[in-house]
Design a protein around this motif. Structure first.
Motif, PDB file in Angstrom:
ATOM      1  N   GLN A  24      11.116 -15.029  17.590  1.00 28.92           N
ATOM      2  CA  GLN A  24      12.028 -15.958  17.976  1.00 28.92           C
ATOM      3  C   GLN A  24      11.525 -17.099  19.025  1.00 28.92           C
ATOM      4  O   GLN A  24      12.300 -17.991  19.166  1.00 28.92           O
ATOM      5  CB  GLN A  24      13.243 -15.007  18.641  1.00 28.92           C
ATOM      6  N   ASN A  44      11.335 -21.855  22.097  1.00 32.19           N
ATOM      7  CA  ASN A  44      11.819 -21.224  20.746  1.00 32.19           C
ATOM      8  C   ASN A  44      11.006 -21.542  19.438  1.00 32.19           C
ATOM      9  O   ASN A  44      10.322 -22.853  19.404  1.00 32.19           O
ATOM     10  CB  ASN A  44      13.310 -21.808  20.257  1.00 32.19           C
ATOM     11  N   ASN A  45      10.751 -20.513  18.721  1.00 32.68           N
ATOM     12  CA  ASN A  45      10.033 -20.733  17.591  1.00 32.68           C
ATOM     13  C   ASN A  45      10.802 -21.302  16.527  1.00 32.68           C
ATOM     14  O   ASN A  45      10.954 -20.752  15.548  1.00 32.68           O
ATOM     15  CB  ASN A  45       9.235 -19.280  17.105  1.00 32.68           C
ATOM     16  N   ASN A  46      10.897 -22.596  16.532  1.00 36.75           N
ATOM     17  CA  ASN A  46      11.635 -23.355  15.492  1.00 36.75           C
ATOM     18  C   ASN A  46      11.049 -24.909  15.770  1.00 36.75           C
ATOM     19  O   ASN A  46      10.560 -25.152  16.992  1.00 36.75           O
ATOM     20  CB  ASN A  46      13.008 -23.202  15.582  1.00 36.75           C
ATOM     21  N   TYR A  78       5.063 -15.629  11.161  1.00 36.10           N
ATOM     22  CA  TYR A  78       5.508 -16.075  12.709  1.00 36.10           C
ATOM     23  C   TYR A  78       4.712 -17.480  13.108  1.00 36.10           C
ATOM     24  O   TYR A  78       5.332 -18.262  13.777  1.00 36.10           O
ATOM     25  CB  TYR A  78       5.678 -15.072  13.478  1.00 36.10           C
ATOM     26  N   LEU A  81       5.001 -22.087  10.934  1.00 32.96           N
ATOM     27  CA  LEU A  81       5.624 -23.233  10.892  1.00 32.96           C
ATOM     28  C   LEU A  81       4.659 -23.975  12.142  1.00 32.96           C
ATOM     29  O   LEU A  81       4.535 -25.355  12.222  1.00 32.96           O
ATOM     30  CB  LEU A  81       7.002 -23.255  11.370  1.00 32.96           C
TER      31      LEU A  81
END
Length: 343
Positions: A24, A44-46, A78, A81
């Motif tokens: 996350q 955040n991991n986005n 994970y 991206l």
């Protein structure tokens, strides 16, 4: 803000970015090489979090570009991206083993994502001259690995349908034929998907000049097919690893090892089970094909069998010969040339 002691190593990058990645979120620790100042934050991991990371780095006067070395532990999906985003900004990426980082720092107490990010950053700061920076071809290999995994799943599903139907036909032909007709469309669909995957693998290889050259060099050896060549590119990371015949043979499970100790233990020489099973299966099929269709290896196989050698031992020797020839042509950079016989 904290300050750490300057590394005694020669500085190659203006900024060191250590990142601890979870599903996350990402915890970051940024070190300025000039004076060792540390900056920390969490995102955040986005995609939105990555943009915030870039803005935060700019606030610290770090452009997040080729002057930055980013180190993180390899956590599979994970990190994917984030790696793609940073590579697009020309950041140098170093994916390091978590065990290597842990062993380099001696006895450790306490653990959290924030602390792990600090430890990763310190490790990269000290050992940056030994950084194994990610190359662009690695991203292509990543795609090839995904396609090969998908290819394996398709083959497994296809084999399950065919095998179960054939077994049923042997004991109940009427029901077996009915099941065969029912599954026919599914089988055709799987076969078409398999063809598309193979085409996509070849397309990705062709788009990378270095990989395409090594791929063509391997195919110059009679008996080495497209599947084996693509698998070797993935598992050897484009022959940046395991670029030695003996090491590659050991990894593939075809290197013979002696089992003996003192005067009481006299085991048979054999191969180790600690190997890449998928690669070994494909290599085995290539060796069988070579023993029948490659003139040199066919002559070798028949000669050894006539001498009384075990057939499987000879096939294993053929597997080793194929691997050593593959490594030789890739390292040499020229296609394989059959040995000339004296007339």
């Amino acid at each position: 803000m904290k300050v750490m002691e300057k590394s005694e190593q020669t500085q190659s990058y203006s900024w060191i970015l250590g990142i601890d990645v979870s599903k996350q979120s990402i915890d970051t620790c940024l070190i300025r090489s000039l004076d060792g100042q540390i900056f920390e934050n969490k995102f955040n991991n986005n995609a939105s979090g990555f943009r915030q990371l870039k803005q935060w780095c700019k606030q610290q006067q770090c452009e997040c570009d080729a002057t930055t070395l980013c180190c993180m532990e390899h956590t599979g999906l994970y990190t994917r991206l984030l790696v793609h985003y940073l590579v697009s900004r020309e950041v140098a990426i170093w994916l390091e083993s978590s065990l290597q980082i842990k062993r380099s720092q001696g006895l450790l107490r306490g653990k959290s994502d924030r602390i792990d990010a600090q430890r990763i950053a310190r490790y990269a700061h000290v050992f940056q001259n030994k950084a194994n920076v990610l190359e662009i071809s690695t991203l292509t290999l990543e795609k090839l690995k995904d396609l090969q995994s998908n290819r394996k799943r398709l083959l497994t599903a296809l084999q399950m349908l065919r095998t179960s139907t054939e077994e049923l036909k042997q004991f109940d032909s009427s029901t077996g034929k009915l099941i065969d007709q029912t599954n026919r469309e599914a089988v055709r669909g799987l076969e078409k998907s398999l063809e598309k995957v193979d085409d996509q693998i070849l397309k990705f290889i062709s788009e990378d000049e270095s990989l395409k050259q090594k791929y063509d060099l391997m195919l110059s050896i009679k008996g080495v097919g497209k599947v084996l060549a693509a698998m070797l590119l993935v598992y050897t990371h484009g022959f940046n690893r395991l670029a030695d015949g003996r090491k590659l043979a050991c990894y593939s499970g075809v290197a013979p090892f002696v089992y003996e100790s003192g005067s009481s233990i006299r085991g048979r020489t054999g191969v180790s089970k600690f190997a890449n099973g998928d690669l070994k299966k494909v290599l085995h099929m290539a060796a069988i094909s070579s023993a029948h269709h490659n003139p040199e290896l066919k002559e070798y196989y028949e000669r050894k069998v006539k001498e009384g050698k075990n057939k499987m031992s000879v096939i294993n020797a053929v597997r080793n010969k194929l691997l050593h020839r593959i490594v030789a042509v890739v390292n040499r950079g020229t296609p394989y040339t059959p040995e000339l016989k004296n007339s």
